[in-house]
Design a protein around this motif. Structure first.
Motif, PDB file in Angstrom:
ATOM      1  N   LYS A 139       5.634  -5.519  -9.305  1.00 29.08           N
ATOM      2  CA  LYS A 139       4.890  -4.279  -9.544  1.00 29.08           C
ATOM      3  C   LYS A 139       4.255  -4.299 -10.932  1.00 29.08           C
ATOM      4  CE  LYS A 139       9.354  -2.280 -10.737  1.00 29.08           C
ATOM      5  NZ  LYS A 139      10.414  -1.335 -10.373  1.00 29.08           N
ATOM      6  N   SER A 146       0.387   6.261 -10.821  1.00 27.93           N
ATOM      7  CA  SER A 146      -0.018   5.239  -9.860  1.00 27.93           C
ATOM      8  C   SER A 146       0.224   3.841 -10.424  1.00 27.93           C
ATOM      9  CB  SER A 146      -1.493   5.400  -9.497  1.00 27.93           C
ATOM     10  OG  SER A 146      -2.308   5.263 -10.646  1.00 27.93           O
ATOM     11  N   GLU A 189       0.957   2.326  -5.068  1.00 28.02           N
ATOM     12  CA  GLU A 189       1.928   3.415  -5.128  1.00 28.02           C
ATOM     13  C   GLU A 189       1.333   4.631  -5.837  1.00 28.02           C
ATOM     14  OE1 GLU A 189       6.132   0.966  -5.224  1.00 28.02           O
ATOM     15  OE2 GLU A 189       5.229   1.583  -7.120  1.00 28.02           O
ATOM     16  N   LYS A 196       7.256   9.481  -3.458  1.00 28.29           N
ATOM     17  CA  LYS A 196       6.268   8.441  -3.749  1.00 28.29           C
ATOM     18  C   LYS A 196       5.674   7.960  -2.432  1.00 28.29           C
ATOM     19  CE  LYS A 196       7.403   4.207  -4.340  1.00 28.29           C
ATOM     20  NZ  LYS A 196       8.057   2.977  -4.833  1.00 28.29           N
ATOM     21  N   ALA A 198       3.068   5.147  -0.540  1.00 33.10           N
ATOM     22  CA  ALA A 198       2.493   3.821  -0.787  1.00 33.10           C
ATOM     23  C   ALA A 198       1.882   3.246   0.481  1.00 33.10           C
ATOM     24  CB  ALA A 198       3.554   2.874  -1.335  1.00 33.10           C
TER      25      ALA A 198
END
Length: 238
Positions: A139, A146, A189, A196, A198
């Motif tokens: 990530k 975001s 995301e 959250k 995604a």
């Protein structure tokens, strides 16, 4: 008189600075709310997913495909399925996670045969699979609410039941009931106040030859290997 002019100049400069675009942008960024600020402090997180897989067989032809008795066209068209499952995400470091997404998938893969004279036969294999992907997730740094990420890993699939549609004059298409695939994808995301969200696009390539030939079956002529190929749009909520 000079003192009054100085006050006017100072007042104009102050108003200009207050209404300048740069300061307004900084003020907007300063007061923009960051959702789920403690999200990264949780070692393990859970969620659920919905997905729409588009799947087919990758067909490898056998030497019998070029004989006069075989179909002149043999292919597997894309079919849309459905998938629902759970998400378990474990944090390894600032940028890496381990991700498990067990799911139930409904597929309807088929193989179509076209023979001279306009004869066409379709073998459809409708089945339900339990799938267990194990993925490594990388990530990016979070920007306010975001961030982007990429995933990669493998998945074990186990077929639980199958429905075969019999076509007049055609034999059944048999495939194995376990599959192993390599998977990779990219996602985005978005953090909201309470969860959250995604969306993710993931590609899957089968490593196992699922084809099981039948002795004397005309549908077995021309096929040597069948491997799965799937492109899936995921919607995950954590």
């Amino acid at each position: 008189m000079l003192h009054i002019h100085r006050k006017k100049i100072l007042l104009i400069g102050l108003l200009a600075s207050l209404f300048s675009p740069e300061l307004r942008a900084q003020s907007t960024m300063r007061y923009r709310r960051v959702h789920l600020e403690d999200y990264e402090d949780r070692a393990i997180r859970y969620g659920f997913l919905f997905a729409a897989p588009m799947t087919r067989f990758n067909v490898k032809y056998s030497p019998g495909y070029v004989t006069a008795d075989s179909a002149y066209q043999l292919y597997s068209p894309n079919k849309v399925g459905f998938r629902v499952g759970f998400v378990m995400n474990a944090v390894l470091s600032e940028h890496f996670d381990v991700r498990i997404t067990p799911a139930v998938s409904l597929y309807g893969r088929s193989v179509e045969y076209r023979y001279p004279g306009g004869i066409q036969k379709t073998e459809l294999r409708e089945s339900t699979w339990l799938e267990f992907p194990l993925l490594l997730k990388y990530k990016s740094k979070r920007r306010m609410n975001s961030r982007m990420y990429v995933v990669g890993g493998t998945s074990l699939g186990i077929e639980t039941n199958v429905r075969r549609r019999e076509v007049a004059g055609a034999s059944r298409l048999l495939t194995k009931n376990t599959d192993l695939t390599v998977e990779y994808g990219i996602g985005f995301e978005q953090f909201f106040e309470f969860f959250k969200f995604a969306p993710e696009l993931r590609f899957s390539h089968g490593l196992v030859n699922l084809f099981e030939p039948l002795q004397g079956s005309p549908t077995s002529v021309g096929i040597q290997k069948l491997r799965t190929h799937t492109v899936t749009l995921y919607l995950t909520f954590e």
